[in-house]
Motif scaffolding. Structure first.
Motif, PDB file in Angstrom:
ATOM      1  N   LYS A  17       0.805  -1.219   0.000  1.00 52.58           N
ATOM      2  CA  LYS A  17       0.000   0.000   0.000  1.00 52.58           C
ATOM      3  C   LYS A  17       0.839   1.271   0.000  1.00 52.58           C
ATOM      4  O   LYS A  17       0.475   2.270  -0.625  1.00 52.58           O
ATOM      5  CB  LYS A  17      -0.935  -0.007   1.208  1.00 52.58           C
ATOM      6  CG  LYS A  17      -2.002  -1.089   1.135  1.00 52.58           C
ATOM      7  CD  LYS A  17      -2.900  -1.059   2.352  1.00 52.58           C
ATOM      8  CE  LYS A  17      -3.959  -2.170   2.274  1.00 52.58           C
ATOM      9  NZ  LYS A  17      -4.830  -2.192   3.474  1.00 52.58           N
ATOM     10  N   SER A  18       1.971   1.257   0.692  1.00 49.05           N
ATOM     11  CA  SER A  18       2.783   2.471   0.808  1.00 49.05           C
ATOM     12  C   SER A  18       3.333   2.949  -0.527  1.00 49.05           C
ATOM     13  O   SER A  18       3.614   4.133  -0.715  1.00 49.05           O
ATOM     14  CB  SER A  18       3.938   2.247   1.792  1.00 49.05           C
ATOM     15  OG  SER A  18       4.759   1.183   1.342  1.00 49.05           O
ATOM     16  N   ILE A  19       3.491   2.026  -1.473  1.00 54.99           N
ATOM     17  CA  ILE A  19       4.012   2.409  -2.796  1.00 54.99           C
ATOM     18  C   ILE A  19       3.007   2.121  -3.904  1.00 54.99           C
ATOM     19  O   ILE A  19       3.260   2.431  -5.071  1.00 54.99           O
ATOM     20  CB  ILE A  19       5.338   1.678  -3.103  1.00 54.99           C
ATOM     21  CG1 ILE A  19       5.136   0.151  -3.063  1.00 54.99           C
ATOM     22  CG2 ILE A  19       6.422   2.097  -2.123  1.00 54.99           C
ATOM     23  CD1 ILE A  19       6.341  -0.646  -3.536  1.00 54.99           C
ATOM     24  N   ASN A  20       1.884   1.502  -3.536  1.00 57.00           N
ATOM     25  CA  ASN A  20       0.824   1.157  -4.482  1.00 57.00           C
ATOM     26  C   ASN A  20       1.362   0.321  -5.653  1.00 57.00           C
ATOM     27  O   ASN A  20       1.069   0.582  -6.816  1.00 57.00           O
ATOM     28  CB  ASN A  20       0.143   2.428  -5.005  1.00 57.00           C
ATOM     29  CG  ASN A  20      -1.180   2.114  -5.709  1.00 57.00           C
ATOM     30  OD1 ASN A  20      -1.859   1.129  -5.370  1.00 57.00           O
ATOM     31  ND2 ASN A  20      -1.550   2.935  -6.682  1.00 57.00           N
ATOM     32  N   ARG A  32      13.957  -1.396   2.617  1.00 57.69           N
ATOM     33  CA  ARG A  32      14.448  -0.379   3.538  1.00 57.69           C
ATOM     34  C   ARG A  32      15.603  -0.915   4.390  1.00 57.69           C
ATOM     35  O   ARG A  32      15.462  -1.938   5.058  1.00 57.69           O
ATOM     36  CB  ARG A  32      13.309   0.106   4.431  1.00 57.69           C
ATOM     37  CG  ARG A  32      13.691   1.251   5.362  1.00 57.69           C
ATOM     38  CD  ARG A  32      12.475   1.876   6.023  1.00 57.69           C
ATOM     39  NE  ARG A  32      11.750   0.908   6.853  1.00 57.69           N
ATOM     40  CZ  ARG A  32      10.513   0.492   6.580  1.00 57.69           C
ATOM     41  NH1 ARG A  32       9.886   0.912   5.499  1.00 57.69           N
ATOM     42  NH2 ARG A  32       9.907  -0.366   7.382  1.00 57.69           N
ATOM     43  N   ASP A  95       6.184  -4.817   4.498  1.00 56.92           N
ATOM     44  CA  ASP A  95       6.122  -3.372   4.733  1.00 56.92           C
ATOM     45  C   ASP A  95       7.469  -2.690   4.558  1.00 56.92           C
ATOM     46  O   ASP A  95       7.544  -1.462   4.492  1.00 56.92           O
ATOM     47  CB  ASP A  95       5.591  -3.091   6.142  1.00 56.92           C
ATOM     48  CG  ASP A  95       4.140  -3.531   6.316  1.00 56.92           C
ATOM     49  OD1 ASP A  95       3.412  -3.546   5.296  1.00 56.92           O
ATOM     50  OD2 ASP A  95       3.740  -3.857   7.453  1.00 56.92           O
ATOM     51  N   THR A  96       8.561  -3.462   4.521  1.00 55.86           N
ATOM     52  CA  THR A  96       9.888  -2.855   4.350  1.00 55.86           C
ATOM     53  C   THR A  96      10.231  -2.626   2.875  1.00 55.86           C
ATOM     54  O   THR A  96      11.286  -2.096   2.564  1.00 55.86           O
ATOM     55  CB  THR A  96      10.983  -3.733   4.988  1.00 55.86           C
ATOM     56  OG1 THR A  96      10.996  -5.008   4.340  1.00 55.86           O
ATOM     57  CG2 THR A  96      10.723  -3.928   6.476  1.00 55.86           C
ATOM     58  N   GLU A  98      10.374  -0.766  -0.419  1.00 54.34           N
ATOM     59  CA  GLU A  98      10.305   0.661  -0.779  1.00 54.34           C
ATOM     60  C   GLU A  98       9.982   0.891  -2.253  1.00 54.34           C
ATOM     61  O   GLU A  98       9.631   2.004  -2.639  1.00 54.34           O
ATOM     62  CB  GLU A  98      11.636   1.341  -0.457  1.00 54.34           C
ATOM     63  CG  GLU A  98      11.982   1.354   1.014  1.00 54.34           C
ATOM     64  CD  GLU A  98      13.270   2.112   1.303  1.00 54.34           C
ATOM     65  OE1 GLU A  98      13.297   2.841   2.306  1.00 54.34           O
ATOM     66  OE2 GLU A  98      14.240   1.978   0.519  1.00 54.34           O
TER      67      GLU A  98
END
Length: 216
Positions: A17-20, A32, A95-96, A98
């Protein structure tokens, strides 16, 4: 009695989700680092899994090492975007991640019109325990007998077709860029020998012709 650990569920894909971006097994990703001052880690996703509820997504990865992370360190012929496929496997939180990236073969990388931030190349596999590489030998070029670094300008001899670094042939990069033709020292010397041989042959032939004419 201890509660049984819930089995983890394999996933064909997962959207970070953080980078779609959607990731799948086989994708190369930037991860990361624990030290913010260091560049992102490069890894290849082997498989993706979650808990029974589809949460707590983990990725099984195989790390790519940068030259400076290897036992021998970075060497002159290593490109700035070069990485080694290691035998180091790991499990990390999704989640890590990027971003996604592409690790090209060496041949494909050298044919790119433009190199982006997400472009890397790999020509070696690396054993993180022994520091050995596969293959352990690659083609070398120039007087310095170094493997090709795609970041460095090289000029090709039109005689032997070998490639040379401008600095190894007492030439500046600007001078090398202006070249229309180039023959290395060995081929130039060989060419002079051949030219002298041809000149001598022509001289002998001319002398014989002149002698015949005088006899007439």
């Amino acid at each position: 009695m201890a509660k049984a650990k819930a089995p983890r569920r394999p996933l064909d894909s997962y959207t970070v989700k953080s980078i779609n971006k959607t990731i799948r097994a086989g994708d190369c990703v930037l991860m990361r680092p624990s030290d913010p001052s260091k560049p992102s880690y490069v890894a290849r996703i082997e498989r993706i899994e979650s808990d029974g509820r589809g949460a707590n997504v983990k990725v099984h990865v195989r790390w790519y090492y940068r030259p400076e992370e290897s036992i021998g360190g970075r060497r002159q012929f290593h490109g700035s975007k070069e990485v080694f496929l290691s035998d180091h496997f790991d499990i990390q939180s999704a989640d890590t991640i990027e971003g996604k990236c592409t690790v090209h073969s060496f041949k494909s990388y050298t044919k790119l019109d433009a190199v982006g931030n997400e472009d890397f190349f790999c020509r070696f596999e690396y054993n993180s325990s022994t520091g050995s590489f596969n293959p352990d030998r690659v083609a070398v070029y120039c007087k310095c007998e170094m493997p090709y670094n795609p970041d460095d300008l090289m000029v090709q001899c039109e005689g032997c077709t070998d490639w040379f670094h401008p600095t190894c042939i007492d030439m500046s990069v600007d001078e090398a860029k202006r070249l229309d033709h180039f023959y290395c020292e060995s081929c130039s010397a060989e060419g002079k020998k051949l030219q002298n041989s041809h000149s001598a042959s022509r001289l002998v032939a001319d002398t014989k012709v002149d002698t015949k004419r005088r006899r007439r």
